[in-house]
Design an enzyme around this catalytic site. Structure first.
Site, mmCIF file in Angstrom:
data_model
loop_
_atom_site.group_PDB
_atom_site.id
_atom_site.type_symbol
_atom_site.label_atom_id
_atom_site.label_comp_id
_atom_site.label_asym_id
_atom_site.label_seq_id
_atom_site.Cartn_x
_atom_site.Cartn_y
_atom_site.Cartn_z
ATOM 1 N N GLU A 88 0.815 -1.224 0.000
ATOM 2 C CA GLU A 88 0.000 0.000 0.000
ATOM 3 C C GLU A 88 0.847 1.271 0.000
ATOM 4 O O GLU A 88 0.541 2.226 -0.717
ATOM 5 C CB GLU A 88 -0.966 0.009 1.188
ATOM 6 C CG GLU A 88 -2.153 -0.950 1.047
ATOM 7 C CD GLU A 88 -1.844 -2.364 1.507
ATOM 8 O OE1 GLU A 88 -0.719 -2.611 2.000
ATOM 9 O OE2 GLU A 88 -2.725 -3.241 1.394
ATOM 10 N N HIS A 114 -10.877 -4.558 10.097
ATOM 11 C CA HIS A 114 -11.562 -4.488 8.803
ATOM 12 C C HIS A 114 -12.943 -3.855 8.930
ATOM 13 O O HIS A 114 -13.827 -4.129 8.134
ATOM 14 C CB HIS A 114 -11.683 -5.884 8.163
ATOM 15 C CG HIS A 114 -10.376 -6.428 7.660
ATOM 16 N ND1 HIS A 114 -9.407 -6.893 8.505
ATOM 17 C CD2 HIS A 114 -9.882 -6.558 6.404
ATOM 18 C CE1 HIS A 114 -8.370 -7.301 7.785
ATOM 19 N NE2 HIS A 114 -8.630 -7.101 6.516
#
Lengths: 340, 317
Positions: A73, A142
């Site tokens: 990322e 998440h």
């Protein structure tokens, strides 16, 4: 992408699409219009994205426009910044908002500040699409809602749509914006349906929407928490209370004018979001409203938000941590207590 | 491959960098410049040799020890000095200071105060060149400390995977901030890191400006030809502390002295002498550079500060 079989176009060219299909269509139209628009992200290519948002785009535009990245990322957000400052208009998909922290140095030390620290030389037309919030059972890494982070760092614009039509229109505006835009989707909204205009759909960033007019209390929300706000408004209506529900759509820039007009009318405000209450965006909203309209208020502004705990796994715990419709109704009751 | 530039021109750039750094140190000492200062004294040959191998439209990203690279890529002395004095005429209008110098018109697309962070940005610039069909290359400067950062590895993986036209230029100045490189890195030759990403590596004497030019030019030619990235490790030495005010208890005076004997300016001067360039030509460069810096500093001092009412300008386009 195929349209749902039941779709019927209206005279205005609107059809019923899911939230995911609306974003897909928004991306596709922008990619057709502007060859500088390129997508980067994990599993966005032939797989089509874990939430199906980029489905079909790899086949249509190829690997130079829909770039599958390694699971890096920080690396690919940095690369997207390099693309943005050399003439491209990258749209990055961060698979989960929780990965913002992995890419944090690039997002917050570099992307957001890139224009300012160059004295205006750099233009950074970069959209980070990500999805946040809870869809049940995905637990602490998440399920977060991190809009306050993006709002806090100068240089970012922050968008959090609640309907498929808004998602398409705001995304197209975000892609055409010359600033970094955090486009925050909600994972539990992807398969909700709504009317979506065909073709170019530009909704200006920084313009809120009055989702339900009312006179008695202003309920302010955005993204999936709009379901809580509208659900509570139904309950309140049955009690004879007319809530005015405002969908912010864009958190930064903020449409403070629309908020204040409503609060001056109702004299009462409740702010609803799924992010943590402590230092959440609701704190900023409450502060802004009281700074500008303190003497118009009949009651302290109430915040409905997540507890100061990570999002838990167990259903009953998750429900206890995250805000529910009942919490919004209770908050509205609190601000209405002193009603003459 | 392009012809190697005249050594006298390379020498002039190195002198320019050295004298600008010395002048900045004096300005910090007097308090006229402020904040952070990371000098590249002793490392002038890396920036000069590497940038000499680039075209005007090639891009670089720099570190916070980047004054040399910025000057070598063609940013005028005046724009740098004015920036460090916090003036509106600085290359970033007084918004960046020492560590974040940018000049898009000269291909300096990013300087960063965060170790290794410029590497993925350069990978993006290289991807941009590839996608647009340009034979432009992207060069990224970073230090020996950067090879232990996550984004170094992420960026090298992408560069190797996609065979991007990027030159990964490591200035190994023997210290990662205040710690000797070998105390923080598990391997001797930093270029060995490239093997994990199928990126060829080359080690070069970073105090020999012509040698630096040669390896960079070869890497640039490879990149332009579509053959992918090269990892260059230029062995050099930081003759001053990590930053202004560093008392340097971590190294012996003898060590510094031994590297002073290999000062890149000395190396170039003795080679010029060998080639029959007279002392007067070399001396003239000194005088001309001093005059250039004097004039630039005078102009910077006379330039206005940014207006306070414009403090939030340039946050958004």
């Amino acid at each position: 992408m195929s349209m749902p079989k039941a779709a019927v176009a209206t005279e205005a060219g609107e059809r019923v699409l899911t939230f995911a299909q609306a974003i897909n269509e928004g991306l596709r139209e922008e990619m057709v219009r502007d060859p500088r628009v390129v997508l980067l992200g994990e599993d966005i290519g032939s797989y089509g994205g874990v939430f199906t948002v980029t489905r079909g785009l790899f086949a249509e535009f190829g690997r130079n426009r829909v770039i599958d990245t390694p699971i890096s990322e920080g690396g690919f957000v940095g690369a997207a910044l390099g693309l943005a400052i050399t003439g491209y208009r990258p749209v990055v998909e961060l698979m989960f908002t929780d990965f913002v922290f992995v890419a944090g140095d690039q997002l917050f030390n570099h992307v957001g500040k890139a224009r300012y620290i160059s004295g205006g030389q750099r233009t950074v037309p970069l959209v980070v699409r990500t999805q946040q919030g809870s869809s049940g059972g995905k637990a602490a890494q998440h399920s977060q809602s991190l809009e306050a982070l993006f709002c806090h760092i100068p240089g970012w614009k922050v968008v959090a749509p609640s309907t498929p039509g808004d998602a398409k229109g705001l995304l197209q505006a975000a892609i055409r914006d010359d600033n970094p835009v955090a486009f925050l989707e909600h994972k539990a909204l992807y398969f909700t349906k709504g009317m979506v205009p065909a073709g170019e759909t530009l909704l200006p960033l920084g313009k809120a929407r009055i989702a339900r007019p009312g006179e008695d209390v202003t309920v302010i929300s955005y993204s999936k928490s709009m379901e809580l706000a509208l659900g509570a408004a139904e309950v309140l209506a049955a009690e004879g209370v007319q809530a005015e529900v405002i969908d912010l759509r864009t958190l930064k820039p903020l449409d403070l004018e629309t908020l204040l007009a409503s609060v001056r009318k109702t004299s009462r405000a409740v702010v609803v979001h799924e992010a943590h209450r402590v230092c959440g965006f609701g704190a900023e909203l409450a502060a802004l409203i009281q700074e500008a309209a303190f003497f118009d208020l009949e009651a302290p502004i109430q915040r409905v938000a997540a507890e100061d705990a990570p999002v838990p796994y167990s259903r009953n715990l998750e429900r206890a941590v995250l805000p529910q419709v009942d919490d919004v109704v209770a908050a509205a009751h609190r601000v209405l207590e002193r009603r003459p | 491959m392009a012809t190697r530039p005249d050594l006298l021109d390379l020498y002039r750039m190195m002198v320019r960098i050295r004298r600008v750094e010395e002048r900045l140190e004096a300005l910090f000492r007097s308090g006229e410049a402020y904040g952070s200062l990371h000098l590249c004294i002793g490392q002038e040959a890396t920036a000069t040799g590497a940038c000499a191998a680039l075209r005007a439209d090639d891009t670089i990203t720099c570190t916070y020890r980047g004054h040399g690279a910025v000057l070598a890529k063609g940013v005028p002395v005046g724009a740098v000095l004015a920036e460090l004095l916090g003036r509106e005429t600085g290359c970033c209008r007084g918004r960046s200071g020492s560590m974040l110098l940018t000049d898009l018109s000269r291909g300096v697309i990013f300087s960063t105060g965060i170790v290794a962070a410029g590497i993925p940005i350069a990978v993006g610039a290289a991807l941009s060149a590839r996608l647009s069909g340009s034979d432009r290359v992207a060069l990224t400067f970073f230090g020996d400390g950067a090879v232990n950062q996550g984004v170094f590895h992420e960026a090298l993986n992408m560069a190797g995977l996609w065979k991007l036209p990027v030159i990964l230029f490591c200035e190994n100045n023997q210290y990662a901030e205040m710690t000797p490189t070998h105390e923080g890195t598990s391997i001797e030759r930093l270029v060995d890191r490239g093997a994990a990403y199928r990126i060829p590596g080359v080690v070069v004497d970073g105090n020999d400006v012509e040698a630096v030019y040669d390896v960079t030019a070869a890497a640039v030619a490879r990149a332009r030809a579509g053959e992918g990235p090269t990892l260059i490790e230029a062995t050099t030495y930081r003759l001053t502390g990590h930053m202004f005010g560093d008392t340097q208890p971590y190294r012996a005076k003898d060590e510094v002295e031994s590297w002073k004997a290999r000062d890149p300016l000395l190396v170039a001067r003795s080679r010029l002498q060998e080639r029959g360039v007279g002392a007067d030509a070399v001396g003239r460069i000194e005088e001309e550079v001093e005059a250039e810096i004097d004039a630039a500093l005078e102009a910077a001092r006379a330039a206005p500060e940014p207006r306070a009412e414009e403090a939030t300008q340039y946050v958004y386009a």
